[in-house]
Scaffold this motif. Structure first.
Motif, PDB file in Angstrom:
ATOM      1  N   LEU A 169      -2.621   3.515   9.471  1.00  0.00           N
ATOM      2  CA  LEU A 169      -2.254   2.589   8.822  1.00  0.00           C
ATOM      3  C   LEU A 169      -3.033   1.279   9.091  1.00  0.00           C
ATOM      4  CD1 LEU A 169       1.458   2.582   9.547  1.00  0.00           C
ATOM      5  CD2 LEU A 169       0.292   3.765   7.720  1.00  0.00           C
ATOM      6  N   PRO A 171      -3.794  -2.986   7.545  1.00  0.00           N
ATOM      7  CA  PRO A 171      -3.175  -4.214   6.614  1.00  0.00           C
ATOM      8  C   PRO A 171      -4.107  -4.287   5.700  1.00  0.00           C
ATOM      9  CG  PRO A 171      -4.176  -5.012   8.762  1.00  0.00           C
ATOM     10  CD  PRO A 171      -4.224  -3.426   8.876  1.00  0.00           C
ATOM     11  N   ARG A 184       5.107 -10.903   2.185  1.00  0.00           N
ATOM     12  CA  ARG A 184       4.521  -9.667   2.712  1.00  0.00           C
ATOM     13  C   ARG A 184       5.200  -8.487   1.956  1.00  0.00           C
ATOM     14  NH1 ARG A 184       7.798  -7.810   6.948  1.00  0.00           N
ATOM     15  NH2 ARG A 184       8.501  -9.982   7.139  1.00  0.00           N
ATOM     16  N   ALA A 193       6.026   0.396   8.639  1.00  0.00           N
ATOM     17  CA  ALA A 193       4.599   0.193   8.686  1.00  0.00           C
ATOM     18  C   ALA A 193       4.140  -0.937   9.525  1.00  0.00           C
ATOM     19  CB  ALA A 193       3.845   0.441   7.450  1.00  0.00           C
ATOM     20  N   TRP A 194       5.006  -2.159   9.124  1.00  0.00           N
ATOM     21  CA  TRP A 194       4.617  -3.524   9.710  1.00  0.00           C
ATOM     22  C   TRP A 194       5.026  -3.527  11.078  1.00  0.00           C
ATOM     23  CZ3 TRP A 194       1.756  -6.830   7.663  1.00  0.00           C
ATOM     24  CH2 TRP A 194       1.486  -6.775   6.456  1.00  0.00           C
ATOM     25  N   LEU A 197       2.161  -1.667  13.088  1.00  0.00           N
ATOM     26  CA  LEU A 197       0.949  -2.602  13.225  1.00  0.00           C
ATOM     27  C   LEU A 197       1.215  -3.520  14.434  1.00  0.00           C
ATOM     28  CD1 LEU A 197      -0.153  -3.041   9.510  1.00  0.00           C
ATOM     29  CD2 LEU A 197      -1.142  -1.381  11.458  1.00  0.00           C
ATOM     30  N   VAL A 232       0.394  -2.940   3.670  1.00  0.00           N
ATOM     31  CA  VAL A 232      -0.136  -1.899   4.501  1.00  0.00           C
ATOM     32  C   VAL A 232      -0.440  -0.579   3.713  1.00  0.00           C
ATOM     33  CG1 VAL A 232       0.539  -0.267   6.623  1.00  0.00           C
ATOM     34  CG2 VAL A 232       1.329  -2.798   6.364  1.00  0.00           C
ATOM     35  N   PRO A 254      -7.958   1.057  11.664  1.00  0.00           N
ATOM     36  CA  PRO A 254      -6.607   1.462  11.154  1.00  0.00           C
ATOM     37  C   PRO A 254      -5.855   1.979  12.351  1.00  0.00           C
ATOM     38  CG  PRO A 254      -7.980   2.096   9.441  1.00  0.00           C
ATOM     39  CD  PRO A 254      -9.017   1.404  10.709  1.00  0.00           C
TER      40      PRO A 254
END
Length: 296
Positions: A169, A171, A184, A193-194, A197, A232, A254
């Motif tokens: 993944l 951004p 966002r 996903a956030w 990260l 993402v 990533p």
């Protein structure tokens, strides 16, 4: 029948009992008595010189040798059915693949002619589902799809899984502007996903706090491309979006995640050989996509 083949009645009894995991259920399908099914399978086992079923009360399960033979018989019947269908002018049964809408529209449809070449004339149907429950269950004749393409972590041991690619993944923002978006983009469903990260230590200046939710990955990517928000990307599946400049990567590395994309199907699927070929082809296509990922 010749000495090289047992009587067709024995083969049909074995095939249906294996699909149903029950002599009684097989008898109902073939409109004979359960004792007839049991007798014909016993004669087939005597002819082969080895057991094909483990018998536990009324429930029966295929032995390892039985599973191998059942898969070959199913494949043989599939070829026979296709041959008769061609002579009768009826189309062969389609191979149904369950996929995410994004995988269908952005990945498989542009490669559909290559995919169809692997099935030797058998038509392909793409179905918007990746639920493992929609697979043809081992020992059952029912099922919505023949295989699914989805991300997986762990799988039930009674299914076949061909790993297609690892997943990472990153951004992203619109390529057309250098201004940081004020929203966002959050995609409903799947992994967070956030959070992944942030747990990996990926930091971005002025990370938007407000989130706009989308119910599909494709819709979210299009909103990011138009500059609506920060998002993402899932790689290598969406590598073409980066390579073509539709979006830009905001972090040089990533973040890999435990999930993998895989082709999943039941071990007794009559199209197993074709599915293995499709899995090999998909693995190579994902490998080529991985080489397209540019650095931030």
């Amino acid at each position: 029948m010749s000495d090289r083949l047992p009587p067709l009645a024995w083969i049909r009894a074995f095939r249906e009992a294996g699909r149903q995991s029950s002599f009684r259920a097989a008898a109902a399908v073939l409109h004979v008595s359960p004792s007839t099914i049991s007798h014909e399978i016993r004669r087939l086992e005597d002819w082969l010189g080895q057991p094909l079923f483990d018998r536990q009360g009324r429930r029966v399960t295929l032995t390892a040798a039985g599973r191998d033979l059942h898969a070959q018989i199913d494949a043989g019947f599939a070829q026979l059915e296709a041959g008769f269908a061609a002579l009768r002018g009826t189309p062969p049964q389609a191979l149904r693949l369950g996929v995410f809408p994004f995988v269908a529209s952005e990945f498989l449809l542009p490669r559909l002619s290559e995919l169809e070449a692997l099935t030797q004339g058998q038509p392909i149907e793409l179905v918007s589902t990746t639920h493992i429950s929609d697979l043809m269950a081992p020992g059952s004749a029912a099922g919505t799809v023949d295989a699914v393409i989805r991300y997986v972590d762990t799988l039930p041991p009674d299914l076949v899984s061909i790993e297609l690619t690892t997943i990472s993944l990153g951004p992203i923002a619109a390529a057309a502007t250098t201004a940081m978006p004020t929203q966002r983009i959050q995609i409903d469903g799947g992994f967070d996903a956030w959070r992944i990260l942030q747990d990996a230590g990926v930091t971005l200046p002025e990370l938007p706090l407000s989130a706009t939710r989308f119910d599909s990955y494709l819709s979210g990517l299009k909103a990011i491309e138009q500059g609506y928000g920060l998002g993402v990307i899932v790689l290598p599946l969406s590598a073409a979006w980066l390579a073509s400049g539709r979006v830009r990567l905001l972090h040089p590395d990533p973040v890999p995640i435990p999930q993998r994309y895989a082709l999943v199907f039941a071990p007794d699927n009559p199209h197993q050989d074709v599915l293995v070929n499709i899995g090999t082809w998909l693995t190579e296509e994902f490998r080529q996509l991985s080489q397209m990922i540019p650095k931030a």
